[in-house]
Design an enzyme around this catalytic site. Sequence first.
Site, PDB file in Angstrom:
ATOM      1  N   LYS A 126      11.117  -1.625  11.095  1.00 32.33           N
ATOM      2  CA  LYS A 126       9.744  -1.758  11.612  1.00 32.33           C
ATOM      3  C   LYS A 126       9.113  -3.070  11.128  1.00 32.33           C
ATOM      4  O   LYS A 126       8.532  -3.814  11.921  1.00 32.33           O
ATOM      5  CB  LYS A 126       8.939  -0.543  11.127  1.00 32.33           C
ATOM      6  CG  LYS A 126       7.518  -0.486  11.573  1.00 32.33           C
ATOM      7  CD  LYS A 126       6.992   0.927  11.487  1.00 32.33           C
ATOM      8  CE  LYS A 126       6.393   1.292  10.144  1.00 32.33           C
ATOM      9  NZ  LYS A 126       5.122   0.598   9.857  1.00 32.33           N
ATOM     10  N   SER A 127       9.242  -3.353   9.843  1.00 34.45           N
ATOM     11  CA  SER A 127       8.623  -4.571   9.296  1.00 34.45           C
ATOM     12  C   SER A 127       9.180  -5.817   9.981  1.00 34.45           C
ATOM     13  O   SER A 127       8.432  -6.718  10.358  1.00 34.45           O
ATOM     14  CB  SER A 127       8.926  -4.695   7.798  1.00 34.45           C
ATOM     15  OG  SER A 127       8.251  -3.714   7.085  1.00 34.45           O
ATOM     16  N   GLY A 130      -1.041  -0.725  10.549  1.00 31.04           N
ATOM     17  CA  GLY A 130      -1.649  -1.623   9.577  1.00 31.04           C
ATOM     18  C   GLY A 130      -0.981  -2.994   9.591  1.00 31.04           C
ATOM     19  O   GLY A 130      -1.643  -4.025   9.438  1.00 31.04           O
ATOM     20  N   ARG A 155      -8.689   2.001   7.142  1.00 34.44           N
ATOM     21  CA  ARG A 155      -7.842   1.247   6.202  1.00 34.44           C
ATOM     22  C   ARG A 155      -8.493  -0.081   5.807  1.00 34.44           C
ATOM     23  O   ARG A 155      -9.081  -0.769   6.636  1.00 34.44           O
ATOM     24  CB  ARG A 155      -6.456   1.078   6.814  1.00 34.44           C
ATOM     25  CG  ARG A 155      -5.863   2.477   7.036  1.00 34.44           C
ATOM     26  CD  ARG A 155      -4.452   2.454   7.426  1.00 34.44           C
ATOM     27  NE  ARG A 155      -3.632   1.871   6.384  1.00 34.44           N
ATOM     28  CZ  ARG A 155      -2.354   1.559   6.568  1.00 34.44           C
ATOM     29  NH1 ARG A 155      -1.787   1.764   7.738  1.00 34.44           N
ATOM     30  NH2 ARG A 155      -1.653   1.040   5.599  1.00 34.44           N
ATOM     31  N   GLN A 176       1.908  -7.415   3.607  1.00 34.44           N
ATOM     32  CA  GLN A 176       1.074  -7.637   4.795  1.00 34.44           C
ATOM     33  C   GLN A 176       0.068  -8.741   4.528  1.00 34.44           C
ATOM     34  O   GLN A 176      -0.158  -9.605   5.375  1.00 34.44           O
ATOM     35  CB  GLN A 176       0.360  -6.343   5.190  1.00 34.44           C
ATOM     36  CG  GLN A 176       1.329  -5.286   5.718  1.00 34.44           C
ATOM     37  CD  GLN A 176       0.659  -3.953   5.962  1.00 34.44           C
ATOM     38  OE1 GLN A 176      -0.513  -3.767   5.652  1.00 34.44           O
ATOM     39  NE2 GLN A 176       1.407  -3.011   6.505  1.00 34.44           N
ATOM     40  N   ASP A 213       6.847   2.916   0.459  1.00 39.11           N
ATOM     41  CA  ASP A 213       6.999   3.710   1.681  1.00 39.11           C
ATOM     42  C   ASP A 213       7.925   4.918   1.492  1.00 39.11           C
ATOM     43  O   ASP A 213       7.939   5.831   2.316  1.00 39.11           O
ATOM     44  CB  ASP A 213       7.543   2.839   2.821  1.00 39.11           C
ATOM     45  CG  ASP A 213       6.511   1.822   3.303  1.00 39.11           C
ATOM     46  OD1 ASP A 213       5.316   2.006   3.031  1.00 39.11           O
ATOM     47  OD2 ASP A 213       6.919   0.842   3.946  1.00 39.11           O
ATOM     48  N   LYS A 246      -2.812   4.405   2.679  1.00 37.58           N
ATOM     49  CA  LYS A 246      -1.786   4.276   3.721  1.00 37.58           C
ATOM     50  C   LYS A 246      -2.255   5.048   4.974  1.00 37.58           C
ATOM     51  O   LYS A 246      -3.426   5.374   5.097  1.00 37.58           O
ATOM     52  CB  LYS A 246      -0.440   4.786   3.200  1.00 37.58           C
ATOM     53  CG  LYS A 246       0.163   3.893   2.121  1.00 37.58           C
ATOM     54  CD  LYS A 246       0.589   2.556   2.698  1.00 37.58           C
ATOM     55  CE  LYS A 246       1.138   1.622   1.640  1.00 37.58           C
ATOM     56  NZ  LYS A 246       1.369   0.272   2.133  1.00 37.58           N
ATOM     57  N   ARG A 291      -1.645   9.450   0.932  1.00 36.32           N
ATOM     58  CA  ARG A 291      -0.335  10.102   0.758  1.00 36.32           C
ATOM     59  C   ARG A 291      -0.201  10.859  -0.560  1.00 36.32           C
ATOM     60  O   ARG A 291       0.694  11.698  -0.689  1.00 36.32           O
ATOM     61  CB  ARG A 291       0.794   9.078   0.924  1.00 36.32           C
ATOM     62  CG  ARG A 291       0.990   8.704   2.383  1.00 36.32           C
ATOM     63  CD  ARG A 291       2.171   7.775   2.615  1.00 36.32           C
ATOM     64  NE  ARG A 291       2.330   7.536   4.048  1.00 36.32           N
ATOM     65  CZ  ARG A 291       2.891   6.458   4.567  1.00 36.32           C
ATOM     66  NH1 ARG A 291       3.376   5.510   3.784  1.00 36.32           N
ATOM     67  NH2 ARG A 291       3.003   6.329   5.876  1.00 36.32           N
TER      68      ARG A 291
HETATM   69  C1  S3P Z   1       4.739  -3.609   5.182  1.00 32.42           C
HETATM   70  C2  S3P Z   1       4.251  -3.722   3.891  1.00 32.42           C
HETATM   71  C3  S3P Z   1       3.822  -2.554   3.103  1.00 32.42           C
HETATM   72  C4  S3P Z   1       4.385  -1.260   3.677  1.00 32.42           C
HETATM   73  C5  S3P Z   1       4.211  -1.159   5.163  1.00 32.42           C
HETATM   74  C6  S3P Z   1       4.907  -2.318   5.862  1.00 32.42           C
HETATM   75  C7  S3P Z   1       5.102  -4.833   5.896  1.00 32.42           C
HETATM   76  O1  S3P Z   1       2.408  -2.471   3.145  1.00 32.42           O
HETATM   77  O2  S3P Z   1       3.794  -0.162   3.043  1.00 32.42           O
HETATM   78  O3  S3P Z   1       4.745   0.042   5.647  1.00 32.42           O
HETATM   79  O4  S3P Z   1       5.736  -4.754   6.969  1.00 32.42           O
HETATM   80  O5  S3P Z   1       4.789  -5.928   5.388  1.00 32.42           O
HETATM   81  P1  S3P Z   1       1.469  -3.307   2.143  1.00 32.42           P
HETATM   82  O6  S3P Z   1       1.609  -4.753   2.464  1.00 32.42           O
HETATM   83  O7  S3P Z   1       0.078  -2.799   2.409  1.00 32.42           O
HETATM   84  O8  S3P Z   1       1.959  -2.968   0.771  1.00 32.42           O
END
Ligand code: S3P
Length: 440
Positions: A31-32, A107, A135, A181, A327, A354, A358
Amino acid sequence: MALFMTQTVSSAERIGSARAIYGAIAVPGDKSISHRYAMLTSIAEGESRILNYSTGADCRSTLSCMTAMGVGHRFAERGGREELVVRGRGLRGLEPPLRYLDAGNSGSTIRMLSGILASQKFSSEIGGDESLSKRPMGRIMVPLKEMGAHIRATNEQFPPLTIEGQPLEGIDYAPPVASAQVKSCLLLAGLYANGETIVREPVRTRDHTEIALRELGADLEREGSAVKVRGGKPLKAANLIVPGDLSSAAFFLVAALMAKEADLAIANVGLNPTRTALLDFLVGAGAQIKILNLEQVNGELIGTLQVRTSRIRGGAIEGAMTAALIDEIPVLAILGAVSELGLSVKDAGELRVKETDRIATVAENLNRMGIRVTVRADGFEIPGKQQFQAAEIDSFGDHRIAMAFSVAALAAGGESVIHNAAAASVSYPEFYATLREIAQ
Ligand code: S3P
């Protein structure tokens, strides 16, 4: 006799117990990485091809935001596999959105895309669903404003965001929270900014943005804990392959580790070292996991995981490790309850912001399944050697809660119901079908 069964009742799944986990499976594209590839190829020059793009709703949200700004994309078949073709418009080629940009539940979409929107020659509005609207966005708004961005939010914190594009200046910034993020948002803004943008990480977080930016030709370097990008250099199109999502594989790894018998192979999983704290933790706790066929694709490591049923001691997650495992904590909580010594989680206040809180949603569902847990502001303690009881679970609309408690249901002595089970499709629409395939 196979005790396992599951069936869909509107958005509820009924899941019985399973004695064994066997099979050879693949999980959806990470996903990332999918979010990053969609955003970066949209602002690159030329046509990019992306294999194994995540099937999750979050990554569709990113694509639809890019489409709303004039980026053409289509799904085509290549060698029996579906590939995403993105027609990049170059750094300066995005068009003013015709509509509100809907990030859905994602997010990553709103936080990372804001870095691009902040420097466009147009204004935009971006928001999402009820969960996303709660959020915190201050963490990106503060540094973006320091770069010269004009952003408004509800109570200076919550989506929707109204962003009036402005010329930006590079900054040297140390985010107070460990967040990939936030880092990515600033690096994307830095592509457009005057001069150099430097992000100094308090704790090392996933580095997919840095790897993808280098792959597409950005002027980027890392020096210790600092990542630096110089603005103005065009990105070039590329052929990319998204590795399987280790955070999705985590549910099946835990299911296998908890089963009485298990031998499961998960092919082509992303094994970027900034993501594999999960494997280090599990192996450290006694898990039998092997990595096969390790290779590097587009700067990312990919391999096959083979897992067998194991005796799990349990352990503690705290400090930098918490950020690296953030995660996976919901599903590790499930494993912790049946481990010998239990699980302690500290420094995990981020879990409260989140897709759901959670800490609260894990504790509520553990209680429903008869598992004892002590909740703290920034984590929880779960004693080991406990037995799950079948129960009515609620995902509260959170994909990782739906999947973590589906795994817990396999270890309960009857049939559990997961309400709002469809939330899983945010990252993994095929989750229940694959669970059904491997559980016996
Ligand atoms: C992600 C970073 C993480 C993670 C999220 C995906 C990303 O969040 O929890 O599911 O793709 O960069 P944070 O940057 O808020 O820690």
